[in-house]
Design an enzyme around this catalytic site. Structure first.
Site, short mmCIF file in Angstrom:
data_model
loop_
_atom_site.label_atom_id
_atom_site.label_comp_id
_atom_site.label_asym_id
_atom_site.label_seq_id
_atom_site.Cartn_x
_atom_site.Cartn_y
_atom_site.Cartn_z
N TRP A 101 0.90 -1.20 0.06
CA TRP A 101 -0.01 -0.01 -0.15
C TRP A 101 0.83 1.36 -0.17
O TRP A 101 0.62 2.11 -0.54
CB TRP A 101 -0.94 0.13 1.07
N ASP A 171 -1.15 6.57 6.32
CA ASP A 171 -2.51 5.71 6.18
C ASP A 171 -2.68 4.79 7.18
O ASP A 171 -1.94 3.98 7.58
CB ASP A 171 -2.06 5.05 4.79
N LYS A 195 -11.69 -1.84 6.91
CA LYS A 195 -10.88 -2.91 7.68
C LYS A 195 -11.25 -3.14 8.98
O LYS A 195 -11.19 -4.24 9.64
CB LYS A 195 -9.28 -2.42 7.65
C1 LIG Z 1 -6.87 -1.90 2.13
C2 LIG Z 1 -5.80 -0.72 2.18
C3 LIG Z 1 -5.83 0.16 1.13
C4 LIG Z 1 -6.73 0.19 0.12
O1 LIG Z 1 -8.12 0.62 0.41
P1 LIG Z 1 -9.45 1.01 -0.65
O2 LIG Z 1 -10.27 1.44 0.09
O3 LIG Z 1 -9.68 -0.73 -1.39
O4 LIG Z 1 -8.55 1.75 -1.65
C5 LIG Z 1 -4.96 1.03 1.72
N1 LIG Z 1 -4.10 1.19 2.71
C6 LIG Z 1 -4.19 0.14 3.39
C7 LIG Z 1 -3.16 0.16 4.75
C8 LIG Z 1 -5.21 -0.88 3.46
O5 LIG Z 1 -5.09 -1.96 4.30
#
Ligand SMILES: *Cc1c(COP(=O)(O)O)cnc(C)c1O
Length: 360
Positions: A101, A171, A195
């Site tokens: 990511w 993030d 998540k």
């Molecule tokens: C799942 C995830 C993403 C991507 O998320 P989307 O909502 O599918 O774009 C980005 N960063 C992290 C850390 C993730 O776990």
């Protein structure tokens, strides 16, 4: 038909009490005669849901007054572009690459300026967090970017990088609300909620007010400017109303459970049940460096892909589902987010012990 223990990395398990409550309110939300998803986003009933969610999140995370909470769409992945579009004034940013990511965010930023990879753990398949105490931070960097918990590889920053005075952007998709964080350490903290917080379709961005300006890269669409959403309290256009409603219920559930410090204690206990077992097992091995272990995503392997497949299959038959590792990584991964009860982890470890006895 009962509920299984769902170890999916995302979309992931949600608190049963929240789902129950949403079910009870599905046809008639508190005397309105309609479901929240059928309601105008300009209605009084929705406005209350929206503003309570923001207030509860502020309280849970102890968000200072000079930060705004935004509910956006487009997944965490849209932030990979939105961040440089809004923050890259010098067109320079430093990225720490700790997994797929972070790498995707880094690649996206290259569309807008000079993105530098100032550290990476790719040399060892992202199984650790690099030493970030003295990085070659670019003097003109607009920000330093991290992915704080690496969903795919199961690592997490236990201390934040030394950004040498530069803005930190993080993030936190897969560790959102799993423990207290000090929001003042960040310029932006953001995450997709699927998540650890709610249903896919909502992204929460917590942004320091001075970063919300009209001074964005030329061509930045209206919908991709933080200012557009900040000025309208995330009601510039139709927000993901049902998702925000569920997130709001999860915030209340977290408050009832004692807030984020209590969640951290619970999550640490839960994770240690699994890690302690992995550390003494002859068959299953955790794949990341102990000091960098995630509380939320726990990857492990037997070293034998056939045995891994057998394990995943038999676990599924016992109601322990979605234990397959990320498609590019293989092995197993147990995601044990806030809503995964202690009993789920105990059931998993009991099954692992039994499987090891039978196949060892
Ligand atoms: C799942 C995830 C993403 C991507 O998320 P989307 O909502 O599918 O774009 C980005 N960063 C992290 C850390 C993730 O776990």
């Amino acid at each position: 038909m009962g509920r299984i223990y769902n170890f999916s990395a995302g979309p992931a398990t949600l608190p049963e009490a929240v789902l129950q409550e949403a079910a009870e309110e599905m046809l008639d939300y508190r005397g309105t005669g309609m479901s929240v998803m059928e309601m105008s986003h300009r209605s009084k009933a929705y406005e209350t849901i929206h503003n309570e969610a923001i207030a509860d999140l502020r309280e849970l995370m102890n968000i200072p007054d000079n930060y705004k909470v935004l509910f956006l769409q487009g997944g965490a992945s849209t932030q990979f572009a939105m961040i440089p579009m809004n923050l890259m004034k010098n067109r320079v940013a430093d990225y720490i690459i700790t997994g797929q990511w972070a790498k995707k965010a880094y690649k996206e930023a290259q569309l807008y300026g000079k993105a530098n990879a100032v550290a990476s753990s790719e040399d060892k398949m992202f199984t650790y967090i690099p030493d970030c105490s003295d990085l070659p931070i670019s003097p003109d960097a607009d920000y330093v970017y991290i992915c704080q918990n690496n969903t795919v590889f199961g690592t997490k920053y236990h201390t934040l990088p030394n950004t040498k005075g530069k803005l930190l952007v993080a993030d936190v998709s897969s560790c959102f609300l799993s423990e207290p964080i000090d929001v003042t350490q960040y310029g932006i903290v953001y995450g997709g909620v699927q998540k650890n917080v709610g249903p896919a379709g909502t992204v929460i961005v917590i942004i320091r007010e001075d970063l919300i300006t009209d001074d964005v890269l030329p061509g930045t669409p209206t919908m991709l400017r933080y200012k557009t959403h900040a000025d309208a309290n995330s009601l510039y256009n139709t927000p993901p109303t049902y998702g925000i409603y569920i997130c709001g219920k999860v915030f209340k559930w977290l408050k009832q459970r004692g807030g984020l410090a209590a969640m951290r204690d619970y999550n640490e206990k839960k994770a240690s049940i699994l890690y302690d077992y992995l550390d003494q097992s002859q068959m299953f091995k955790g794949t990341v460096e102990k000091k960098d272990r995630s509380l939320m995503n726990v990857p492990f392997v037997t070293g034998n892909p056939e045995l891994d497949a057998k394990f995943i299959q038999e676990a599924k038959e016992r109601g322990l589902e979605n234990l397959k590792g990320y498609r590019t990584v293989g092995g197993m991964r147990a995601s044990i987010y806030n809503a995964m009860p202690m009993d789920g982890v105990i059931a998993l470890v009991e099954f692992m012990r039994d499987f090891e006895r039978r196949n060892g």
